[in-house]
Design an enzyme around this catalytic site. Structure first.
Site, PDB file in Angstrom:
ATOM      1  CG  ASP A 181     -41.080 108.053 -38.990  1.00  0.00           C
ATOM      2  OD1 ASP A 181     -40.781 107.913 -40.185  1.00  0.00           O
ATOM      3  OD2 ASP A 181     -42.265 108.110 -38.604  1.00  0.00           O
ATOM      4  CD  GLU A 218     -34.688 105.304 -46.103  1.00  0.00           C
ATOM      5  OE1 GLU A 218     -34.042 106.073 -46.797  1.00  0.00           O
ATOM      6  OE2 GLU A 218     -35.456 104.445 -46.588  1.00  0.00           O
ATOM      7  CD1 TRP A 219     -41.227 106.554 -44.071  1.00  0.00           C
ATOM      8  CD2 TRP A 219     -40.526 108.492 -44.918  1.00  0.00           C
ATOM      9  NE1 TRP A 219     -41.385 107.507 -43.092  1.00  0.00           N
ATOM     10  CE2 TRP A 219     -40.960 108.711 -43.586  1.00  0.00           C
ATOM     11  CE3 TRP A 219     -40.046 109.572 -45.650  1.00  0.00           C
ATOM     12  CZ2 TRP A 219     -40.933 109.963 -42.989  1.00  0.00           C
ATOM     13  CZ3 TRP A 219     -40.023 110.814 -45.052  1.00  0.00           C
ATOM     14  CH2 TRP A 219     -40.456 111.004 -43.740  1.00  0.00           C
ATOM     15  N   GLY A 220     -37.869 104.019 -47.602  1.00  0.00           N
ATOM     16  CA  GLY A 220     -37.259 103.548 -48.834  1.00  0.00           C
ATOM     17  C   GLY A 220     -36.680 104.638 -49.701  1.00  0.00           C
ATOM     18  CD  GLU A 221     -37.960 110.127 -48.657  1.00  0.00           C
ATOM     19  OE1 GLU A 221     -37.046 110.639 -47.992  1.00  0.00           O
ATOM     20  OE2 GLU A 221     -38.995 110.729 -48.977  1.00  0.00           O
ATOM     21  CG  ASP A 240     -46.617 106.219 -43.257  1.00  0.00           C
ATOM     22  OD1 ASP A 240     -47.024 107.119 -42.511  1.00  0.00           O
ATOM     23  OD2 ASP A 240     -45.473 105.765 -43.182  1.00  0.00           O
TER      24      ASP A 240
END
Length: 682
Positions: A181, A218-221, A240
């Site tokens: 994460d 990493e949430w696509g950042e 999420d």
């Protein structure tokens, strides 16, 4: 980025401090920085994870969506999930990984800097759990964060600065999969942090012989699809997911354009499955599973399988749909067309066929259509068309079409081969408009069945099955001896609900039965939701007081007379825009749509709209009013810095009015929209 609601124990805390501040706090420089200095840049070194892993998207289970950090997440649960994989046929269907998410460890490392499994949750330790899972022929996954702490508010140890030690522990325990994460990352470059763990996993594999699938979260950042193909095996493309139609839809739309970056061993990950958690209908869950499969997404079950219904297991265990996801060619489906909520997505398969998703984003049935040539298939006299949810095959002259229920998906596998001659012709079955019925008053509706096959359809008969106590009468012919290719049978119906029928949805089925020229029996079935509706009140009324036909919302339910609280009904605050408090209205969170029955008896909808003050400087929302599927009024993008804007629409003659709040084009983070003082004049 979006702050998760307070009720959710997991918080994403992304540090904004520079890595140097770790030293000021008495911490060693992160291993990420040390491990990659010699490489010049994080992804330049040619040090890669072992080849041959995740050649198809990983399939398995993750506990987070169903249990989060509640006490039920423990050793017994994890072992029980492994048992269910075997007992319910999920292992046979291809599910392999039983993955632990956050909260498996104690909040502090031991004196040697090692991670310590929580003895209350995992009294036998992680290795004992891994051994049990392996004994079932399955694999174990684990979770940590590329930061100083994990994402849970309790702050369990993250791996930043401990990559080599933690990776070695995971391998020694028998872990087969790591979800890594992005919380509490202290501002260290994402590539640097994720490459450091890649190299640590590789080193651990060399010492133990245990390869570990590496999931970058990493949430696509930082657009990992552009740089992570030689770092991890899969990477999250979005924030999420939550168990709602709007969340699933938003994530799907973000992931679809990234098809070119996916392939064997490198997958776009739009997050775990919510199928079975209860926040969507079975139709919506079938769409969820269909679209994740055609996008070649990892299929990680996020519901508690100990409580799974037969319907949930049927969706998750559909091996024909799973085969689309697991096709060894590894292509992600690409958008062929998308217009007014009608989507066609096609995926090239290794055997030369195409899987085609006909997806209906809207709240009413829609005809969604394409052709074999548009999906990339070669010209042919005819094609075999396989319905992967109905498990039936047909022939088609080239048109690929269906009337798709609201929020539904028809998933088809289309092949150019000679087998089409042995199949009955494909037919398209549809209903003209929504079936809205005022109790005791006949409603008129028309059905149509069209032959899309290469061969004729013989002895065609159409029926409309309604609930007990209802009446459905054909007022024009509902049978025909034969339909040639392209010909249709149109039938008019009068449908009456009992005078005492309560408002709400009812199940209705439109069915066409017919025979192929060779005598084979075939049928097409279209499930329909009929709505018993109440005529709108005369005069001017508050929409916050009126029943709606349907309501979808980005986070939590649509609220009456309060802002959106993102979780449960009634958890919002007074509607407030630009410092002005409004007593009446609707509180929503983009993407949102609320539909009302107006019965062609109303003239105007008015409201004061804007972003609720509770979001401070965050959020942007655009508001729209639709009348019978046509946009009647809209605003530009509104922000919290702007006062309430008046919005008015002429809705004369419309049977259905829809209030829509979109995300303003920049994602749904903090998009709390208020339909303040929303009124309907009839």
């Amino acid at each position: 980025m979006r702050q998760l609601p307070a009720r959710t124990t997991r918080r994403r805390v992304v540090g904004s401090l520079a890595a140097a501040l770790l030293c000021a706090a008495g911490l060693a420089a992160p291993a990420a920085a040390r491990d990659t200095t010699e490489q010049g840049r994080p992804d330049a070194g040619g040090v890669r994870l072992p080849d041959g892993l995740a050649l198809t998207p990983p399939m398995g289970f993750n506990n987070w969506n169903s249990t989060q950090c509640r006490a039920e997440f423990d050793e017994a649960m994890v072992k029980g999930i492994a048992d269910i994989f075997v007992e319910k046929g999920l292992k046979k269907a291809g599910y392999q990984y039983v993955n632990l998410d956050d909260c498996w460890a104690l909040p502090e490392r031991d004196a040697n800097g090692k991670l310590v499994p929580d003895p209350a949750r995992f009294p036998g330790g992680i290795k004992a759990v891994a051994d049990y899972v392996h004994s079932k022929g399955l694999k174990l996954g684990i979770y940590t964060s590329a930061g100083t702490k994990t994402c849970n508010s309790a702050g369990f140890p993250g791996a930043l600065g401990h990559e080599r030690s933690d990776a070695q522990q995971f391998a020694d325990w028998g872990v087969d999969y790591l979800k890594y994460d992005n919380c509490n990352n202290q501002g260290v470059d994402a590539r640097q942090r994720y490459v450091a763990m890649r190299d640590a996993l590789r080193a651990a594999t060399e010492t133990t012989g245990r390869p570990i699938v590496y999931s970058i979260c990493e949430w696509g950042e930082n657009k990992p699809w552009e740089w992570a193909a030689d770092v991890g095996h899969l990477w999250r493309t979005t924030s999420d997911i939550s168990d709602s139609w709007s969340s699933m839809l938003s994530i799907m739309k973000q992931n679809l354009p990234l098809a070119e970056h996916a392939g064997p061993g490198r997958w776009n990950d739009p997050d775990m499955l919510e199928v079975g958690n209860g926040g969507m209908t079975d139709t919506e869950y079938r769409t969820h599973f269909s679209m994740w499969s055609i996008m070649a997404a990892p299929l990680l079950i996020g519901s508690d399988l100990r409580k799974a219904t037969p319907e949930t297991l049927d969706i998750l265990g559909n091996e024909e749909v799973i085969a689309v996801d697991q096709d060894p060619l590894g292509r992600q489906g690409r958008v062929v067309s998308s217009q007014d909520g009608r989507w066609v997505v096609a995926k090239e398969m290794k055997d030369g066929s195409r899987t085609v998703a006909l997806f209906n984003e809207t709240g009413s049935p829609q005809t969604v259509a394409t052709t074999a040539q548009e999906t990339g298939l070669p010209d042919a006299e005819a094609y075999t068309l396989r319905d992967l949810w109905q498990h039936k095959s047909y022939n088609t002259a080239g048109r690929i079409a269906a009337t798709v229920p609201a929020h539904g998906t028809v998933l088809l596998r289309v092949t150019a081969d000679g087998a089409w001659e042995h199949q009955p012709p494909a037919t398209e079955l549809g209903l003209d408009g929504d079936l809205l019925v005022e109790a005791g008053t006949p409603a008129e509706v028309a059905s149509e069945v069209t032959n899309a096959g290469r061969t004729s359809a013989q002895r065609v008969s159409v029926t409309l099955d309604v609930p007990k106590g209802w009446a459905a009468k054909a007022t024009s012919p509902n049978t025909v001896k034969s339909l040639r290719t392209g010909a249709s049978l149109a039938t008019s119906w009068k449908v009456t609900a009992p005078a005492d029928a309560k408002p709400g949805p009812y199940d209705v089925t439109l069915k066409a039965t017919y025979r192929s020229p060779r005598g084979a029996h075939a049928e097409q079935v279209l499930p329909i939701t009929a709505q018993v509706v109440v005529a709108p009140p005369s005069g001017t009324s508050s929409l916050g007081d009126q029943p709606w036909l349907s309501a979808t919302n980005g986070w939590g339910p649509v609220e009456r007379d309060t802002s959106n609280g993102e979780q449960e009904a009634g958890d919002g605050n007074p509607l407030t825009i630009g410092g002005t408090v409004y007593e009446k209205g609707l509180g929503v969170h983009a993407e949102s749509a609320v539909e009302y029955y107006t019965g062609a008896a109303c003239e105007k909808v008015t409201a004061q709209v804007g972003v609720d003050d509770e979001k401070s400087a965050k959020g942007s929302v655009a508001f729209e009013i639709w009348a019978d599927g046509k946009k009647a009024a809209s605003t530009g993008v509104l922000t919290p810095a702007m006062p309430a804007q008046p919005l008015s629409a002429d809705v004369r003659g419309a049977r259905v009015v829809r209030l829509v709040a979109t995300d303003g084009g920049d994602g749904v983070d903090s998009d709390h929209g208020d339909w303040a003082d929303a009124r309907l004049s009839c």
